[in-house]
Design a protein around this motif. Structure first.
Motif, PDB file in Angstrom:
ATOM      1  N   ALA A   1       1.937  24.826 -17.892  1.00 48.95           N
ATOM      2  CA  ALA A   1       0.901  25.973 -17.795  1.00 48.95           C
ATOM      3  C   ALA A   1      -0.183  25.503 -19.914  1.00 48.95           C
ATOM      4  O   ALA A   1      -0.790  26.147 -19.527  1.00 48.95           O
ATOM      5  N   SER A   2       0.875  25.016 -19.792  1.00 48.80           N
ATOM      6  CA  SER A   2       0.737  24.713 -22.187  1.00 48.80           C
ATOM      7  C   SER A   2      -0.465  23.726 -21.989  1.00 48.80           C
ATOM      8  O   SER A   2      -0.804  23.490 -22.488  1.00 48.80           O
TER       9      SER A   2
ATOM     10  N   ARG B   1       6.421  26.232 -17.322  1.00 51.79           N
ATOM     11  CA  ARG B   1       5.881  26.537 -18.739  1.00 51.79           C
ATOM     12  C   ARG B   1       5.087  25.353 -19.468  1.00 51.79           C
ATOM     13  O   ARG B   1       4.102  25.441 -19.940  1.00 51.79           O
ATOM     14  N   ASN B   2       5.696  23.927 -19.178  1.00 51.59           N
ATOM     15  CA  ASN B   2       4.653  22.471 -19.893  1.00 51.59           C
ATOM     16  C   ASN B   2       3.500  22.190 -18.758  1.00 51.59           C
ATOM     17  O   ASN B   2       2.279  22.045 -19.380  1.00 51.59           O
TER      18      ASN B   2
ATOM     19  N   LEU C   1      11.286  26.701 -14.356  1.00 54.89           N
ATOM     20  CA  LEU C   1      10.238  27.240 -15.327  1.00 54.89           C
ATOM     21  C   LEU C   1       9.898  26.387 -16.485  1.00 54.89           C
ATOM     22  O   LEU C   1       9.370  26.649 -16.837  1.00 54.89           O
TER      23      LEU C   1
END
Length: 290
Positions: free
Chosen positions: A89-90, A86-87, A82
């Motif tokens: 996606a950003s 998340r990294n 995860l």
């Protein structure tokens, strides 16, 4: 057993106490005991018996745990992935484009896509879009006259004419419009047709008229064409966006009637799922301008 019950059961099996299970799962100790009782009642088997402060698993619990180990391992793997997801996606969208498209085309589209005042982040690379997509340096490529290629999913998002650019004192500057035949009688500043899709388009137009495409000066980008024509003369062929920045610098442009417009192409790697921000920008690029 649902996933929440599996998590409770697996944690009890690993740590052996309701107190530690409650701490790890962020619930109360009575809550753990209550959920365990309801689970045992619903399954119709006893899963643990108490020995002092510890819960000892029964035979049935050990059997269930052995069956559930792949689920626990998968859950742990998902949790470990995860942060990286998340990294990812950003991470800013990376766009690789030729100079003319960065300077004269993409700005209004970025505003439409929500980048005004840089409320979103983006990386713009002025390089070789095809190479940047192949290497993973870019998510989206923007290029003029890109031919179809199996490795890329491509979309036509616009088109633009090609024009001749020349100094004000050039003999052809007296004409309102030009042809390939007229241009071919003067030294040409243009592109390597074997490397540049735009060069290939221009060569095809010359060949269709029975003319030889043989630039006296070969350059990689449209801006280089304008700079070399301004410095040393001759006739260059560029897109109409680029020439707007040079008409006030001693150069003029003339339409060429027998060279077709070139398409502006947005493309990405084929059969590769796109991140949400990449898809959002690609949608904005493909949306017709009102």
């Amino acid at each position: 057993m649902d996933l929440r019950e599996l998590e409770l059961f697996g944690t009890l099996m690993r740590v052996g106490t309701t107190t530690e299970t409650a701490r790890l799962l962020g619930i109360s100790q009575p809550g753990v005991s209550g959920q365990l009782k309801r689970l045992e009642s619903r399954l119709g088997v006893s899963l643990f018996h108490r020995t002092g402060n510890r819960l000892e698993p029964t035979h049935e619990a050990n059997e269930l745990f052995a069956l559930a180990v792949p689920i626990f391992n998968t859950h742990a793997l998902i949790r470990s992935k995860l942060p990286a997801l998340r990294n990812l996606a950003s991470r800013p969208v990376s766009v690789s484009a030729t100079p003319a498209l960065v300077e004269g085309f993409i700005g209004p589209i970025l505003i439409r896509a929500g980048y005004r005042n840089w409320k979103k982040r983006i990386v713009l690379r002025v390089h070789s879009p095809e190479d940047d997509l192949r290497s993973g340096e870019a998510d989206i490529g923007l290029q003029m006259a890109l031919p179809p290629k199996a490795e890329f999913q491509a979309y036509k998002i616009g088109h633009i004419p090609l024009v001749a650019v020349l100094r004000k004192d050039h003999p052809l500057a007296q004409m309102k419009e030009l042809t390939c035949a007229a241009v071919s009688t003067h030294p040409l500043v243009c592109y390597n047709a074997d490397w540049s899709p735009m060069g290939g388009t221009i060569r095809a137009a010359f060949t269709a008229q029975g003319l030889s495409y043989d630039p006296a000066c070969v350059v990689p980008f449209c801006a280089n064409v304008c700079s070399m024509v301004r410095a040393c003369g001759g006739v260059g062929i560029v897109d109409a966006m680029t020439v707007r920045d040079y008409v006030m610098q001693g150069l003029v442009s003339r339409p060429i009637t027998d060279i077709p417009n070139v398409s502006i192409i947005a493309f990405h790697r084929r059969n590769e799922p796109l991140r949400a921000p990449v898809q959002d920008l690609l949608t904005a690029l493909r949306k017709p301008v009102a």
